[in-house]
Design a protein around this motif. Sequence first.
Motif, PDB file in Angstrom:
ATOM      1  N   LEU A  49       0.832  -1.198   0.000  1.00  0.00           N
ATOM      2  CA  LEU A  49       0.000   0.000   0.000  1.00  0.00           C
ATOM      3  C   LEU A  49       0.867   1.247   0.000  1.00  0.00           C
ATOM      4  O   LEU A  49       1.895   1.297   0.671  1.00  0.00           O
ATOM      5  CB  LEU A  49      -0.893   0.036   1.246  1.00  0.00           C
ATOM      6  N   LEU A  50       0.414   2.241  -0.736  1.00  0.00           N
ATOM      7  CA  LEU A  50       1.002   3.575  -0.680  1.00  0.00           C
ATOM      8  C   LEU A  50      -0.026   4.478  -0.028  1.00  0.00           C
ATOM      9  O   LEU A  50      -1.225   4.344  -0.277  1.00  0.00           O
ATOM     10  CB  LEU A  50       1.345   4.072  -2.082  1.00  0.00           C
ATOM     11  N   ILE A  51       0.436   5.381   0.808  1.00  0.00           N
ATOM     12  CA  ILE A  51      -0.486   6.264   1.513  1.00  0.00           C
ATOM     13  C   ILE A  51      -0.252   7.699   1.066  1.00  0.00           C
ATOM     14  O   ILE A  51       0.867   8.199   1.088  1.00  0.00           O
ATOM     15  CB  ILE A  51      -0.328   6.142   3.045  1.00  0.00           C
ATOM     16  N   SER A  52      -1.348   8.314   0.684  1.00  0.00           N
ATOM     17  CA  SER A  52      -1.343   9.715   0.282  1.00  0.00           C
ATOM     18  C   SER A  52      -2.314  10.452   1.194  1.00  0.00           C
ATOM     19  O   SER A  52      -3.323   9.891   1.625  1.00  0.00           O
ATOM     20  CB  SER A  52      -1.806   9.814  -1.178  1.00  0.00           C
ATOM     21  N   ILE A  61      -3.587   3.374  -1.428  1.00  0.00           N
ATOM     22  CA  ILE A  61      -3.448   3.081  -2.847  1.00  0.00           C
ATOM     23  C   ILE A  61      -2.777   1.723  -3.005  1.00  0.00           C
ATOM     24  O   ILE A  61      -1.736   1.462  -2.390  1.00  0.00           O
ATOM     25  CB  ILE A  61      -2.596   4.171  -3.533  1.00  0.00           C
ATOM     26  N   ASP A  62      -3.368   0.864  -3.821  1.00  0.00           N
ATOM     27  CA  ASP A  62      -2.758  -0.425  -4.128  1.00  0.00           C
ATOM     28  C   ASP A  62      -1.474  -0.140  -4.897  1.00  0.00           C
ATOM     29  O   ASP A  62      -1.506   0.481  -5.963  1.00  0.00           O
ATOM     30  CB  ASP A  62      -3.725  -1.268  -4.966  1.00  0.00           C
ATOM     31  N   ALA A  63      -0.325  -0.560  -4.377  1.00  0.00           N
ATOM     32  CA  ALA A  63       0.967  -0.212  -4.974  1.00  0.00           C
ATOM     33  C   ALA A  63       1.182  -0.874  -6.330  1.00  0.00           C
ATOM     34  O   ALA A  63       1.942  -0.359  -7.147  1.00  0.00           O
ATOM     35  CB  ALA A  63       2.103  -0.594  -4.022  1.00  0.00           C
ATOM     36  N   GLU A  64       0.507  -1.978  -6.579  1.00  0.00           N
ATOM     37  CA  GLU A  64       0.680  -2.662  -7.856  1.00  0.00           C
ATOM     38  C   GLU A  64      -0.149  -2.016  -8.968  1.00  0.00           C
ATOM     39  O   GLU A  64       0.328  -1.788 -10.064  1.00  0.00           O
ATOM     40  CB  GLU A  64       0.295  -4.136  -7.713  1.00  0.00           C
ATOM     41  N   SER A  65      -1.400  -1.709  -8.674  1.00  0.00           N
ATOM     42  CA  SER A  65      -2.295  -1.153  -9.697  1.00  0.00           C
ATOM     43  C   SER A  65      -2.373   0.374  -9.672  1.00  0.00           C
ATOM     44  O   SER A  65      -2.891   0.976 -10.604  1.00  0.00           O
ATOM     45  CB  SER A  65      -3.706  -1.716  -9.513  1.00  0.00           C
ATOM     46  N   TYR A  66      -1.898   0.998  -8.610  1.00  0.00           N
ATOM     47  CA  TYR A  66      -1.989   2.439  -8.377  1.00  0.00           C
ATOM     48  C   TYR A  66      -3.432   2.932  -8.314  1.00  0.00           C
ATOM     49  O   TYR A  66      -3.717   4.086  -8.592  1.00  0.00           O
ATOM     50  CB  TYR A  66      -1.184   3.246  -9.411  1.00  0.00           C
ATOM     51  N   GLN A  67      -4.347   2.064  -7.919  1.00  0.00           N
ATOM     52  CA  GLN A  67      -5.738   2.448  -7.731  1.00  0.00           C
ATOM     53  C   GLN A  67      -5.983   2.763  -6.262  1.00  0.00           C
ATOM     54  O   GLN A  67      -5.486   2.053  -5.378  1.00  0.00           O
ATOM     55  CB  GLN A  67      -6.692   1.327  -8.143  1.00  0.00           C
TER      56      GLN A  67
END
Length: 177
Positions: free
Chosen positions: A81-84, A132-138
């Motif tokens: 996960l990416l966090i924004s 954000i899903d780090a693989e799909s960037y969704q």
Amino acid sequence: MKKCIGILFTLAALALAGCSSSRLFVEHDYSYEGHFKNYESFNFLECEFVDSTLLCSDIQDAIRHQMEARGYRVSNRNPNLLISYNIFRSDLRFRGYQQPVIKDWVVREDDDATYKRIDYNLDEGTLMISLIDAESYQVIWKGYASKMMRNQNFKNNYFKGIVRSIFDQYPLMATVK
């Protein structure tokens, strides 16, 4: 005497009305594309608050605490996960969704679940946190709190309570592999 009691009652009612209009509004929505059962690690996207690195640090610390309390671990290499996060500096019209409780949906992953669109008018100073899903960037989950800037006292970990209120909407725990 009755006049004093009437005035006190009126002042108390006005004070309560003032408090309720400044109450923090917290909501969330999520994507049915999220693979919530597979996430175990996270990291942050770059902070975009050019005017305050202290603000970035306070918000990131609060988010990190909430994620770690849910069993997620920080990972500099290949996080799931990416966090924004962002604080909107003006009022905004935002499209949210009414949907099944996320915890229930994750258990069933009901392909027939639907979204019901809800339009919100959010106040200046809304804090929005996106996972954000780090693989799909969704974006797979978004939590937001509005009316938080009504109290401009940023002392003593002001954002800690707000971030916790947002993450109270995210009851999921990390997958342990």
